[in-house]
Design an enzyme around this catalytic site. Sequence first.
Site, PDB file in Angstrom:
ATOM      1  N   GLU A 274       0.815  -1.218   0.000  1.00 12.15           N
ATOM      2  CA  GLU A 274       0.000   0.000   0.000  1.00 12.15           C
ATOM      3  C   GLU A 274       0.852   1.274   0.000  1.00 12.15           C
ATOM      4  OE1 GLU A 274      -3.887  -0.531   1.964  1.00 12.15           O
ATOM      5  OE2 GLU A 274      -2.962   0.879   3.374  1.00 12.15           O
ATOM      6  N   PRO A 275       1.680   1.440  -1.012  1.00 12.83           N
ATOM      7  CA  PRO A 275       2.583   2.584  -1.025  1.00 12.83           C
ATOM      8  C   PRO A 275       1.896   3.868  -1.478  1.00 12.83           C
ATOM      9  CG  PRO A 275       2.854   1.306  -3.014  1.00 12.83           C
ATOM     10  CD  PRO A 275       1.824   0.582  -2.192  1.00 12.83           C
ATOM     11  N   GLY A 276       2.264   4.971  -0.875  1.00 12.09           N
ATOM     12  CA  GLY A 276       1.801   6.278  -1.336  1.00 12.09           C
ATOM     13  C   GLY A 276       2.976   7.061  -1.895  1.00 12.09           C
ATOM     14  N   ARG A 313       6.017  19.858   4.856  1.00 13.08           N
ATOM     15  CA  ARG A 313       6.912  18.806   5.353  1.00 13.08           C
ATOM     16  C   ARG A 313       8.162  19.347   6.074  1.00 13.08           C
ATOM     17  NH1 ARG A 313       9.180  15.230   2.843  1.00 13.08           N
ATOM     18  NH2 ARG A 313       8.630  13.567   4.261  1.00 13.08           N
ATOM     19  N   CYS A 346       3.430  34.255   8.216  1.00 13.39           N
ATOM     20  CA  CYS A 346       3.839  35.027   9.396  1.00 13.39           C
ATOM     21  C   CYS A 346       4.207  34.124  10.565  1.00 13.39           C
ATOM     22  CB  CYS A 346       2.719  35.965   9.802  1.00 13.39           C
ATOM     23  SG  CYS A 346       2.712  37.407   8.786  1.00 13.39           S
ATOM     24  N   GLU A 347       5.193  33.299  10.392  1.00 11.47           N
ATOM     25  CA  GLU A 347       5.710  32.489  11.493  1.00 11.47           C
ATOM     26  C   GLU A 347       7.204  32.261  11.272  1.00 11.47           C
ATOM     27  OE1 GLU A 347       3.782  29.125  13.143  1.00 11.47           O
ATOM     28  OE2 GLU A 347       1.783  29.749  12.490  1.00 11.47           O
ATOM     29  N   TYR A 375       2.507  14.129  -0.302  1.00 16.49           N
ATOM     30  CA  TYR A 375       2.267  14.896   0.913  1.00 16.49           C
ATOM     31  C   TYR A 375       2.635  16.373   0.729  1.00 16.49           C
ATOM     32  CZ  TYR A 375       1.985  10.089   2.476  1.00 16.49           C
ATOM     33  OH  TYR A 375       1.651   8.753   2.585  1.00 16.49           O
TER      34      TYR A 375
HETATM   35  N1  LLP Z   1      -1.255   2.850   4.372  1.00 15.77           N
HETATM   36  C1  LLP Z   1      -1.645   3.498   5.472  1.00 15.77           C
HETATM   37  C2  LLP Z   1      -2.665   2.901   6.336  1.00 15.77           C
HETATM   38  C3  LLP Z   1      -1.080   4.745   5.797  1.00 15.77           C
HETATM   39  O1  LLP Z   1      -1.476   5.394   6.892  1.00 15.77           O
HETATM   40  C4  LLP Z   1      -0.097   5.306   4.961  1.00 15.77           C
HETATM   41  C5  LLP Z   1       0.507   6.593   5.255  1.00 15.77           C
HETATM   42  C6  LLP Z   1       0.272   4.586   3.806  1.00 15.77           C
HETATM   43  C7  LLP Z   1      -0.320   3.350   3.552  1.00 15.77           C
HETATM   44  C8  LLP Z   1       1.269   5.096   2.815  1.00 15.77           C
HETATM   45  O2  LLP Z   1       2.523   5.359   3.355  1.00 15.77           O
HETATM   46  P1  LLP Z   1       3.714   5.783   2.374  1.00 15.77           P
HETATM   47  O3  LLP Z   1       3.945   4.650   1.413  1.00 15.77           O
HETATM   48  O4  LLP Z   1       3.308   7.026   1.676  1.00 15.77           O
HETATM   49  O5  LLP Z   1       4.871   6.004   3.270  1.00 15.77           O
HETATM   50  N2  LLP Z   1       2.745  13.189   5.772  1.00 15.77           N
HETATM   51  C9  LLP Z   1       3.891  12.328   6.031  1.00 15.77           C
HETATM   52  C10 LLP Z   1       3.596  10.897   5.715  1.00 15.77           C
HETATM   53  C11 LLP Z   1       2.368  10.386   6.449  1.00 15.77           C
HETATM   54  C12 LLP Z   1       2.004   8.983   6.052  1.00 15.77           C
HETATM   55  C13 LLP Z   1       0.667   8.616   6.595  1.00 15.77           C
HETATM   56  N3  LLP Z   1       0.248   7.306   6.300  1.00 15.77           N
HETATM   57  C14 LLP Z   1       5.079  12.854   5.234  1.00 15.77           C
HETATM   58  O6  LLP Z   1       4.941  13.882   4.569  1.00 15.77           O
HETATM   59  O7  LLP Z   1       6.173  12.303   5.302  1.00 15.77           O
END
Ligand code: LLP
Length: 421
Positions: A274-276, A313, A346-347, A375
């Site tokens: 489940e990669p994002g 980030r 403004c921070e 993100y």
């Molecule tokens: N599955 C679940 C249940 C998740 O909560 C997440 C990410 C993913 C998959 C995907 O993770 P990834 O492959 O993208 O690492 N905003 C943060 C990252 C938060 C990730 C939240 N959950 C950043 O900018 O680094």
Amino acid sequence: MNYIHNIWTEKTNFFGNTDPLALASKYGTPLYVYNESILRSRCKALTSLISYPAFKVNYSAKANTNLSLLRIIRSEGLTVDAMSAGELFLELKAGFTPEEILLVCNNVSDEELRFAIDAGVLISADSVSQLRRIGQLNRGGKVAVRINPGIGAGHHEKVITGGQKTKFGVDPQFTAELKSILKEFNLHLTGLNQHIGSLFMTPESYIEAASFLLSYAQNFPELQFVDFGGGFGIPYHKDSQEKPLDLKTLGSELQKLIDDFVRKTGKKLTIKIEPGRFIVAECGVLLGRVHALKQNAQTLYAGTDIGFNVLIRPAFYGSHHDIEIYRDVPATDSEMQKVTIVGNICETGDILAKDRTLPSIKENDVIGVLDAGAYGMVMSSNYNCRLRPAEVLIDQSGNDILIRRRDTLEDLLIQFQDLLP
Ligand code: LLP
């Protein structure tokens, strides 16, 4: 066109038939730019991670929910997860069928659960209490459960989602409770999922957790799939030649685990990841413009229009993004300087890149923030009543297409419209 510092975008022909200065003039800044070929190549790298026939890449859409990108990702054969009714709604609009979506939510209302159930989308329960609610709302239905495998990983404590110090997943010590609720509401547990955290660059923890989930899966005979979660890292330090994640090793270790499981149990479960970030981070560059330079005490500041409302980030996690500098002059003009690049919020914490040694930056330069596809836009906001940026796609022919318009001042009024006298 000459640039000051553009190694990565030049190497990847990121901007295709256009260039960052032309894009900045045409669409304004800040501007998220995505490269379709890079996006497709990252999808392919993961769909071919292992050769197991029932293998699925479930894109974690929280990283980027632009409709055009979702459509491209779907066309590469990926399915998708959703974190909320909002993500679910957009994914259906992007063409994903309900069967292609897994709702991996936590602590949500009955209303949100009902929305998914009515849409025919499988929900993963993040706790025993949420499983009970799902049972009450959907007696006799199918359900998945998110397990906390007791192992975590990630680039920052805020994004480690497995182990002792996180709200996520069901602790396996509650397996008996899970079973009794499944029985009470005649629920069919078709899937188990987990996610240990975001951004690992070596495979050990992921493999260890995957191995745990496969052995835990033997508790539930009805299972159809297990989902090992995301977290696949990307090299944010490109200027210093950081090595990418070794997908070959990760793939072959996963393959071994799965082959073992099939041999031992005779079961051919669907295996999901489940990669994002891995899918979308590197296909995105965020363009901004330098509007002011100033020396305050020891620090030289380059003031840009990339505030933390646009890319949070660095301010939120202290994350590093490499910076490129674009100016249409011969590349010889490259005296190095230490500079802190800031935004227009403004921070004091509105810092994009602290103490970077870069070729000297000038007013009106356009800068590119690399690896901004994950993100980035999804975490942007209207803080300080700033307008969220537009998004542009460089398609496979190298042409630029607007895929989300910039906010307008009128957008800031939309929520008040019916309330104004
Ligand atoms: N599955 C679940 C249940 C998740 O909560 C997440 C990410 C993913 C998959 C995907 O993770 P990834 O492959 O993208 O690492 N905003 C943060 C990252 C938060 C990730 C939240 N959950 C950043 O900018 O680094």
